[in-house]
Design a protein around this motif. Structure first.
Motif, PDB file in Angstrom:
ATOM      1  N   LYS A  25     -14.610   4.655  -0.424  1.00  0.00           N
ATOM      2  CA  LYS A  25     -13.898   5.868  -0.009  1.00  0.00           C
ATOM      3  C   LYS A  25     -12.819   5.531   1.013  1.00  0.00           C
ATOM      4  N   ASP A  26     -13.141   4.671   1.962  1.00  0.00           N
ATOM      5  CA  ASP A  26     -12.142   4.286   2.958  1.00  0.00           C
ATOM      6  C   ASP A  26     -11.025   3.446   2.348  1.00  0.00           C
ATOM      7  N   ILE A  27     -11.363   2.569   1.425  1.00  0.00           N
ATOM      8  CA  ILE A  27     -10.319   1.775   0.756  1.00  0.00           C
ATOM      9  C   ILE A  27      -9.394   2.690  -0.031  1.00  0.00           C
ATOM     10  N   LEU A  28      -9.943   3.663  -0.733  1.00  0.00           N
ATOM     11  CA  LEU A  28      -9.122   4.603  -1.497  1.00  0.00           C
ATOM     12  C   LEU A  28      -8.229   5.426  -0.573  1.00  0.00           C
ATOM     13  N   PHE A  29      -8.793   5.908   0.542  1.00  0.00           N
ATOM     14  CA  PHE A  29      -8.011   6.690   1.503  1.00  0.00           C
ATOM     15  C   PHE A  29      -6.867   5.853   2.071  1.00  0.00           C
ATOM     16  N   LEU A  30      -7.171   4.623   2.455  1.00  0.00           N
ATOM     17  CA  LEU A  30      -6.147   3.735   2.997  1.00  0.00           C
ATOM     18  C   LEU A  30      -5.096   3.412   1.945  1.00  0.00           C
ATOM     19  N   ASN A  31      -5.536   3.145   0.729  1.00  0.00           N
ATOM     20  CA  ASN A  31      -4.631   2.826  -0.369  1.00  0.00           C
ATOM     21  C   ASN A  31      -3.660   3.985  -0.626  1.00  0.00           C
ATOM     22  N   GLN A  32      -4.171   5.213  -0.658  1.00  0.00           N
ATOM     23  CA  GLN A  32      -3.318   6.375  -0.885  1.00  0.00           C
ATOM     24  C   GLN A  32      -2.334   6.580   0.267  1.00  0.00           C
ATOM     25  N   ASN A  33      -2.793   6.403   1.499  1.00  0.00           N
ATOM     26  CA  ASN A  33      -1.890   6.552   2.649  1.00  0.00           C
ATOM     27  C   ASN A  33      -0.796   5.498   2.643  1.00  0.00           C
ATOM     28  N   LEU A  34      -1.172   4.252   2.343  1.00  0.00           N
ATOM     29  CA  LEU A  34      -0.165   3.188   2.293  1.00  0.00           C
ATOM     30  C   LEU A  34       0.850   3.443   1.175  1.00  0.00           C
ATOM     31  N   GLN A  35       0.376   3.868   0.009  1.00  0.00           N
ATOM     32  CA  GLN A  35       1.304   4.122  -1.096  1.00  0.00           C
ATOM     33  C   GLN A  35       2.253   5.255  -0.743  1.00  0.00           C
ATOM     34  N   ASN A  36       1.735   6.309  -0.136  1.00  0.00           N
ATOM     35  CA  ASN A  36       2.576   7.427   0.284  1.00  0.00           C
ATOM     36  C   ASN A  36       3.596   6.985   1.325  1.00  0.00           C
ATOM     37  N   LEU A  37       3.164   6.163   2.271  1.00  0.00           N
ATOM     38  CA  LEU A  37       4.056   5.667   3.313  1.00  0.00           C
ATOM     39  C   LEU A  37       5.142   4.769   2.724  1.00  0.00           C
ATOM     40  N   VAL A  38       4.759   3.881   1.836  1.00  0.00           N
ATOM     41  CA  VAL A  38       5.718   2.956   1.223  1.00  0.00           C
ATOM     42  C   VAL A  38       6.705   3.713   0.333  1.00  0.00           C
ATOM     43  N   ASP A  39       6.250   4.771  -0.322  1.00  0.00           N
ATOM     44  CA  ASP A  39       7.150   5.563  -1.176  1.00  0.00           C
ATOM     45  C   ASP A  39       8.231   6.259  -0.367  1.00  0.00           C
ATOM     46  N   ASN A  40       7.987   6.504   0.909  1.00  0.00           N
ATOM     47  CA  ASN A  40       8.913   7.294   1.707  1.00  0.00           C
ATOM     48  C   ASN A  40       9.565   6.525   2.851  1.00  0.00           C
ATOM     49  N   THR A  41       9.378   5.219   2.921  1.00  0.00           N
ATOM     50  CA  THR A  41       9.957   4.431   4.018  1.00  0.00           C
ATOM     51  C   THR A  41      10.563   3.148   3.472  1.00  0.00           C
TER      52      THR A  41
ATOM     53  N   ILE B 296      11.112  -1.221   4.909  1.00  0.00           N
ATOM     54  CA  ILE B 296      10.694  -2.217   5.894  1.00  0.00           C
ATOM     55  C   ILE B 296      11.709  -2.243   7.033  1.00  0.00           C
ATOM     56  N   ASP B 297      11.229  -2.226   8.263  1.00  0.00           N
ATOM     57  CA  ASP B 297      12.097  -2.294   9.438  1.00  0.00           C
ATOM     58  C   ASP B 297      12.222  -3.763   9.852  1.00  0.00           C
ATOM     59  N   TYR B 298      13.192  -4.454   9.250  1.00  0.00           N
ATOM     60  CA  TYR B 298      13.363  -5.882   9.502  1.00  0.00           C
ATOM     61  C   TYR B 298      13.773  -6.174  10.942  1.00  0.00           C
TER      62      TYR B 298
ATOM     63  N   PHE C  50       4.351 -13.710   6.413  1.00  0.00           N
ATOM     64  CA  PHE C  50       3.068 -13.097   6.770  1.00  0.00           C
ATOM     65  C   PHE C  50       3.185 -12.479   8.153  1.00  0.00           C
ATOM     66  N   THR C  51       2.540 -11.339   8.351  1.00  0.00           N
ATOM     67  CA  THR C  51       2.567 -10.662   9.640  1.00  0.00           C
ATOM     68  C   THR C  51       1.274  -9.877   9.849  1.00  0.00           C
ATOM     69  N   TRP C  52       0.917  -9.677  11.110  1.00  0.00           N
ATOM     70  CA  TRP C  52      -0.283  -8.893  11.437  1.00  0.00           C
ATOM     71  C   TRP C  52       0.041  -7.412  11.560  1.00  0.00           C
ATOM     72  N   ASN C  53       1.310  -7.077  11.789  1.00  0.00           N
ATOM     73  CA  ASN C  53       1.745  -5.683  11.946  1.00  0.00           C
ATOM     74  C   ASN C  53       2.791  -5.380  10.882  1.00  0.00           C
ATOM     75  N   LEU C  54       2.716  -4.198  10.318  1.00  0.00           N
ATOM     76  CA  LEU C  54       3.708  -3.766   9.341  1.00  0.00           C
ATOM     77  C   LEU C  54       4.569  -2.685   9.983  1.00  0.00           C
ATOM     78  N   TYR C  55       5.868  -2.971  10.100  1.00  0.00           N
ATOM     79  CA  TYR C  55       6.811  -2.021  10.692  1.00  0.00           C
ATOM     80  C   TYR C  55       7.642  -1.405   9.583  1.00  0.00           C
ATOM     81  N   LEU C  56       7.636  -0.079   9.535  1.00  0.00           N
ATOM     82  CA  LEU C  56       8.395   0.665   8.531  1.00  0.00           C
ATOM     83  C   LEU C  56       9.253   1.691   9.253  1.00  0.00           C
ATOM     84  N   THR C  57      10.303   2.152   8.581  1.00  0.00           N
ATOM     85  CA  THR C  57      11.183   3.152   9.177  1.00  0.00           C
ATOM     86  C   THR C  57      11.781   4.032   8.082  1.00  0.00           C
ATOM     87  N   TRP C  58      12.124   5.248   8.479  1.00  0.00           N
ATOM     88  CA  TRP C  58      12.874   6.133   7.596  1.00  0.00           C
ATOM     89  C   TRP C  58      13.410   7.299   8.417  1.00  0.00           C
TER      90      TRP C  58
END
Length: 186
Positions: free
Chosen positions: A46-62, A64-66, A78-86
Motif C-alpha cells: 500500500k505504501d509503495i503504491l501510494f508513493l508510486n502514484q505521488n511520484l508519477q503525479n509529481l513527475v507528470d507536472n514538474t 528536474i531542477d538541474y 546518482f543522488t540522495w535528493n530529488l529536486y524538481l521545479t515547476w
C-alpha cells in the motif's frame, strides 16, 4: 466378567488425541503467522503504491531542477535528493528517519509532506538516478524520437516489525521504478 478398557487401549487413545491436538495447534499457529505476514505485505504494498502514484503525479507536472545539483556527472547521475521545479514551486524528495518526505517551497514558505506511513513501514534506503538524455531543444531536430529525461528510483522498504529470525515479520522489498518527464506540461 467386567468389560473395561485396558491400560494399553487408554494410552493409545491418549496418544491419538495428543497427535491430533498437536497437528491442529501447528495449523493454527502457521495460519496465524501467515495472516500476520499478509498484513505486513499489504502495508508495504500500500505504501509503495501510494508513493508510486505521488511520484508519477509529481513527475507528470514538474521538471528536474538541474540548478540544485553541482556534480551529478561525477556521481554518475546518482543522488540522495530529488529536486524538481515547476512555475516557481520547488520540490525536494528525500529520506529522513526511515520515512520519505517531500518539501514544497513556494513564495519563501516550505511545506513538509510525509509520503510514507511511519507506523507500518521503514524505508531502509532511497536513491535516485537522473537520466537527462537530450535537451528540450532537440525536439526541434529529433521530433517525437527525442528521448525524454527520466528518473529511476531505487528503494529498499520493509515492514516496521522486521525480524530476520521470524518469517512472518520478514517483509522486505527492493523497489526499482522509472518515471518519465514530459517536455511540454499542460
Amino acid at each position: 466378567m467386567k468389560k473395561a478398557f485396558t491400560l494399553v487401549e487408554m494410552i493409545i487413545v491418549i496418544l491419538v488425541v495428543w497427535v491430533l491436538f498437536t497437528l491442529l495447534a501447528k495449523v493454527y499457529i502457521t495460519s496465524s503467522k501467515l495472516y500476520v505476514y499478509q498484513k505486513h505485505m499489504k502495508n508495504v504494498e500500500k505504501d509503495i503504491l501510494f508513493l508510486n502514484q505521488n511520484l508519477q503525479n509529481l513527475v507528470d507536472n514538474t521538471e528536474i531542477d538541474y540548478s540544485k545539483y553541482t556534480n551529478l556527472e561525477n556521481t554518475i547521475w546518482f543522488t540522495w535528493n530529488l529536486y524538481l521545479t515547476w512555475n516557481g514551486v520547488g520540490y525536494k524528495l528525500y529520506l529522513s528517519w526511515k520515512n520519505i518526505f517531500m518539501d514544497k517551497t513556494s513564495n519563501w514558505t516550505t511545506t513538509n509532506v510525509l509520503l510514507t506511513n511511519s507506523g507500518a513501514i521503514e524505508v531502509k534506503s532511497l536513491k535516485f538516478k537522473i537520466i537527462p538524455f537530450k535537451d528540450p531543444y532537440d525536439i526541434a531536430w529529433y521530433g517525437a524520437n527525442a528521448m525524454q529525461p527520466f528518473v529511476k528510483v531505487f528503494m529498499e522498504i520493509q515492514n516496521n516489525y522486521y525480524r530476520t529470525w521470524s518469517w512472518e515479520n520478514a517483509v522486505n522489498y527492493k523497489f526499482e521504478e522509472s518515471f518519465n518527464f514530459k517536455y511540454f506540461k499542460n
